[in-house]
Design a protein around this motif. Structure first.
Motif, PDB file in Angstrom:
ATOM      1  N   ARG A  45     -24.375 -44.881 -22.937  1.00  0.00           N
ATOM      2  CA  ARG A  45     -24.123 -43.472 -22.593  1.00  0.00           C
ATOM      3  C   ARG A  45     -24.341 -42.576 -23.810  1.00  0.00           C
ATOM      4  O   ARG A  45     -24.912 -41.487 -23.711  1.00  0.00           O
ATOM      5  CB  ARG A  45     -22.697 -43.324 -22.067  1.00  0.00           C
ATOM      6  CG  ARG A  45     -22.440 -42.011 -21.381  1.00  0.00           C
ATOM      7  CD  ARG A  45     -23.054 -41.976 -19.993  1.00  0.00           C
ATOM      8  NE  ARG A  45     -22.978 -40.633 -19.457  1.00  0.00           N
ATOM      9  CZ  ARG A  45     -24.028 -39.849 -19.276  1.00  0.00           C
ATOM     10  NH1 ARG A  45     -25.236 -40.259 -19.556  1.00  0.00           N
ATOM     11  NH2 ARG A  45     -23.884 -38.647 -18.777  1.00  0.00           N
ATOM     12  N   TYR A 115     -18.597 -37.975 -23.249  1.00  0.00           N
ATOM     13  CA  TYR A 115     -18.588 -38.824 -22.059  1.00  0.00           C
ATOM     14  C   TYR A 115     -17.219 -39.467 -21.891  1.00  0.00           C
ATOM     15  O   TYR A 115     -16.458 -39.623 -22.836  1.00  0.00           O
ATOM     16  CB  TYR A 115     -19.684 -39.906 -22.130  1.00  0.00           C
ATOM     17  CG  TYR A 115     -19.671 -40.715 -23.405  1.00  0.00           C
ATOM     18  CD1 TYR A 115     -18.965 -41.900 -23.490  1.00  0.00           C
ATOM     19  CD2 TYR A 115     -20.360 -40.278 -24.533  1.00  0.00           C
ATOM     20  CE1 TYR A 115     -18.946 -42.639 -24.660  1.00  0.00           C
ATOM     21  CE2 TYR A 115     -20.352 -41.001 -25.698  1.00  0.00           C
ATOM     22  CZ  TYR A 115     -19.644 -42.187 -25.754  1.00  0.00           C
ATOM     23  OH  TYR A 115     -19.614 -42.904 -26.905  1.00  0.00           O
ATOM     24  N   TYR A 126     -11.889 -39.278 -23.788  1.00  0.00           N
ATOM     25  CA  TYR A 126     -13.311 -38.983 -23.912  1.00  0.00           C
ATOM     26  C   TYR A 126     -13.772 -39.319 -25.316  1.00  0.00           C
ATOM     27  O   TYR A 126     -12.993 -39.249 -26.265  1.00  0.00           O
ATOM     28  CB  TYR A 126     -13.589 -37.495 -23.659  1.00  0.00           C
ATOM     29  CG  TYR A 126     -13.348 -37.059 -22.244  1.00  0.00           C
ATOM     30  CD1 TYR A 126     -14.313 -37.256 -21.270  1.00  0.00           C
ATOM     31  CD2 TYR A 126     -12.164 -36.446 -21.870  1.00  0.00           C
ATOM     32  CE1 TYR A 126     -14.107 -36.855 -19.964  1.00  0.00           C
ATOM     33  CE2 TYR A 126     -11.938 -36.047 -20.569  1.00  0.00           C
ATOM     34  CZ  TYR A 126     -12.912 -36.260 -19.622  1.00  0.00           C
ATOM     35  OH  TYR A 126     -12.705 -35.864 -18.332  1.00  0.00           O
TER      36      TYR A 126
END
Length: 188
Positions: A45, A115, A126
């Motif tokens: 990610r 993310y 996060y």
């Protein structure tokens, strides 16, 4: 067709291992609100959002309390005390709040993106990708030298902020947020 490691990492994060996640969450809950992390937990990610394993990139894990926020009316006469508090939902999404807090903590860095990495009953967690625009490694990188000092997260220029402000689609009908003037300069 042969699939790379990032495909399998993405699949693993769709259903994370409960025991491993549980032990991680316990440690994160005990930790600070904003912590600098050595390397990203979700490398697939992070790479997709612009992270590179070079000097000038910093990862911060941010802990955000869940459940909106409470506003209290003060100095209102003629009402019961228990009626004076009202629950207000936060107009900024949690990811944007995490980016803003990380940007405030690391003032010399610029927020690139963020993310989700986990949540429990009390907190969202996060990881925020931050970039140092003054480093020569970033200045010489053609894909990253557009990042300048300007507090992107506070000004609502990150991806999460643009989504929260209703600026994802190109259609003028999708512009659902009011302007700042319409709300007497209150912002979000």
């Amino acid at each position: 067709m042969v699939k790379g490691i990032t495909h399998y990492l993405r699949q693993a994060w769709k259903k994370p291992d409960k025991e491993a996640m549980h032990s991680r969450l316990i440690g994160w809950r005990k930790g600070k609100t904003i912590e600098k992390v050595e390397k990203p937990l979700r490398i697939d990610r992070a790479r997709a959002l612009g992270y590179k394993a070079k000097k000038g990139f910093v990862i911060a894990r941010v802990k955000i309390g869940r459940g909106g926020r409470k506003r209290v009316r003060k100095g209102v006469k003629g009402r019961k005390t228990r009626k004076q508090t009202n629950r207000k939902t936060l107009k900024m999404n949690y990811k944007w709040v995490a980016e803003t807090r990380a940007g405030r903590k690391f003032r010399n860095l610029e927020v690139l993106n963020s993310y989700w990495i986990g949540q429990d009953g009390k907190y969202y967690f996060y990881e925020v990708i931050l970039v140092d625009p003054d480093r020569p490694e970033i200045k010489n990188d053609r894909t990253m030298n557009w990042v300048k000092k300007g507090k992107r997260a506070q000004r609502g220029k990150t991806s999460a902020a643009r989504k929260s402000r209703g600026l994802r689609g190109k259609s003028p009908k999708k512009k659902v947020r009011p302007s700042l003037r319409a709300r007497m300069r209150q912002g979000k």
